[in-house]
Write an enzyme that holds these catalytic residues in place. Structure first.
Site, mmCIF file in Angstrom:
data_model
loop_
_atom_site.group_PDB
_atom_site.id
_atom_site.type_symbol
_atom_site.label_atom_id
_atom_site.label_comp_id
_atom_site.label_asym_id
_atom_site.label_seq_id
_atom_site.Cartn_x
_atom_site.Cartn_y
_atom_site.Cartn_z
ATOM 1 N N GLY A 47 0.699 -1.261 -0.165
ATOM 2 C CA GLY A 47 0.056 -0.152 0.121
ATOM 3 C C GLY A 47 0.725 1.129 -0.236
ATOM 4 O O GLY A 47 0.207 2.367 0.224
ATOM 5 N N CYS A 48 2.266 1.272 -0.038
ATOM 6 C CA CYS A 48 3.147 2.288 -0.197
ATOM 7 C C CYS A 48 3.258 2.690 -1.702
ATOM 8 O O CYS A 48 3.395 1.887 -2.551
ATOM 9 C CB CYS A 48 4.153 2.034 0.566
ATOM 10 S SG CYS A 48 4.128 1.870 2.340
ATOM 11 N N SER A 49 3.352 3.996 -1.924
ATOM 12 C CA SER A 49 3.380 4.429 -3.309
ATOM 13 C C SER A 49 4.880 4.152 -3.845
ATOM 14 O O SER A 49 5.267 3.772 -4.891
ATOM 15 C CB SER A 49 3.124 5.696 -3.590
ATOM 16 O OG SER A 49 3.988 6.791 -2.793
#
Length: 136
Positions: A47-49
């Protein structure tokens, strides 16, 4: 990292925009190096860019020590802030820490794009899950 979260919070409060950004980037540079061999799919925070990896270790005294890294400089700074709230603490102490509350004075959502902050809750959740696992 030799500064405490309080030291960094105090310095951050006096800075504005670009200087706050630079402080976070510098903080990220102070992270303990994470060996490339530990940067695997199993240590990747979802879920991290940017790519973010977190690897927990347990010291002889039962405290948790986290190695972490990112492929983005500003994200490494955010990781460093998160780790300052939990690093080298007992699992029960980590579970009792209000990590979000500790980070609130930094107003990260106001300072950075939503892409840069969207993974923070996932990283905090991973740290809490790890602490829960070791808390017995």
């Amino acid at each position: 990292m030799t500064d405490t979260l309080d030291d960094i919070r105090e310095e951050y409060a006096f800075l504005e925009g670009d200087d706050r950004y630079r402080l976070l980037v510098d903080l990220g540079r102070s992270l303990e190096p994470m060996p490339d061999a530990l940067k695997t799919d199993a240590t990747l925070v979802r879920g991290c860019s940017a790519s973010v990896w977190v690897y927990p270790t347990v010291a002889d005294d039962g405290t948790l020590h986290f190695l972490a890294d990112s492929n983005a400089a500003i994200t490494k700074g955010i990781i460093a802030l998160v780790l300052l709230t939990v690093q080298d603490r007992a699992p029960a102490a980590i579970l009792a820490t209000n990590i979000e509350g500790e980070l609130a004075p930094f107003e990260l959502k106001a300072q950075l794009s939503s892409n840069r902050t969207q993974g923070i809750p996932n990283m905090i959740a991973l740290i809490r899950e790890t602490a829960q696992r070791y808390a017995g």
